[in-house]
Scaffold this motif. Sequence first.
Motif, PDB file in Angstrom:
ATOM      1  N   CYS A   1       4.846  -2.390   7.800  1.00 41.16           N
ATOM      2  CA  CYS A   1       4.378  -3.297   8.849  1.00 41.16           C
ATOM      3  C   CYS A   1       4.971  -4.702   8.721  1.00 41.16           C
TER       4      CYS A   1
ATOM      5  N   CYS B   1       1.141   1.225   4.169  1.00 41.76           N
ATOM      6  CA  CYS B   1       2.248   0.455   3.606  1.00 41.76           C
ATOM      7  C   CYS B   1       1.777  -0.588   2.590  1.00 41.76           C
TER       8      CYS B   1
ATOM      9  N   CYS C   1      -1.004  -5.005   7.452  1.00 40.98           N
ATOM     10  CA  CYS C   1      -0.817  -3.611   7.879  1.00 40.98           C
ATOM     11  C   CYS C   1      -1.624  -3.331   9.150  1.00 40.98           C
ATOM     12  N   ARG C   2      -0.970  -2.685  10.106  1.00 40.71           N
ATOM     13  CA  ARG C   2      -1.643  -2.370  11.376  1.00 40.71           C
ATOM     14  C   ARG C   2      -2.489  -1.108  11.278  1.00 40.71           C
TER      15      ARG C   2
ATOM     16  N   CYS D   1      -0.967   4.297   8.680  1.00 41.83           N
ATOM     17  CA  CYS D   1      -0.038   3.604   7.799  1.00 41.83           C
ATOM     18  C   CYS D   1      -0.727   3.221   6.501  1.00 41.83           C
TER      19      CYS D   1
ATOM     20  N   HIS E   1       8.638   3.437   7.022  1.00 43.58           N
ATOM     21  CA  HIS E   1       8.003   2.393   7.837  1.00 43.58           C
ATOM     22  C   HIS E   1       7.316   1.366   6.950  1.00 43.58           C
TER      23      HIS E   1
HETATM   24 ZN   LIG Z   1       1.310  -0.767   7.482  1.00 48.35          ZN
END
Ligand SMILES: [Zn+2]
Length: 206
Positions: free
Chosen positions: A83, A124, A129-130, A122, A81
């Motif tokens: 974002c 990332c 980024c969420r 997350c 994954h």
């Molecule tokens: Zn993220």
Amino acid sequence: MIHPDTRLSHASDTIGLGVFATKPIPKGTILWALDDLDQRLTPVRVRRLGERYRALLDRYAFANAEGEQVVCWDIARFVNHHCQANAISTGWHFDIAVRDIAVGDEICNDYGALNLEESFDCHCGSPVCRRDIHPVDFDRYADAWDALVRDAFPHVNRVPQPLWEFVSPKRLVIAAARDPRRAPSIRRHRLVASSPAAPRQVAVRT
Ligand SMILES: [Zn+2]
């Protein structure tokens, strides 16, 4: 089936393995397409599997709109994954590059579109980024993902497509390349939570 110009490699100690481009892959390239070797497990079959298998599905499978668990047979199951994913699902059964991908770039999609049952943290590293990737992200971001896909669709007819034989329906895909408004929404993959076919568990490929 994942695009042939990719390989499995170490992503980070936190994330583990990931899929990386071995050649430049232009925007509009089909990066993954569902093929006949990918497994689709019905909810009944998943329930009959033992815990070891279920743990593997938790890690490697994703849920489709029918509530089946889909397990990719090749390195596609290691796609992580991000974002700001460079691979976004179309309304058909393939993902498309929504921007140019350079050699060494990691191929990532957005797990928010994989019918999550639970959220996950997350890491990332994206400036947008969420942090908390949530099941309702599908509804929150579907329009944004559709916009990215439709922006990339005119390139479909202009770039090499090594996965073309696995793409369907070809005639409609070609038509959508000419007029991206004809590309169906990613919402076609949304699993309705109240469906009796709803899967048991979270689908996260890491
Ligand atoms: Zn993220």
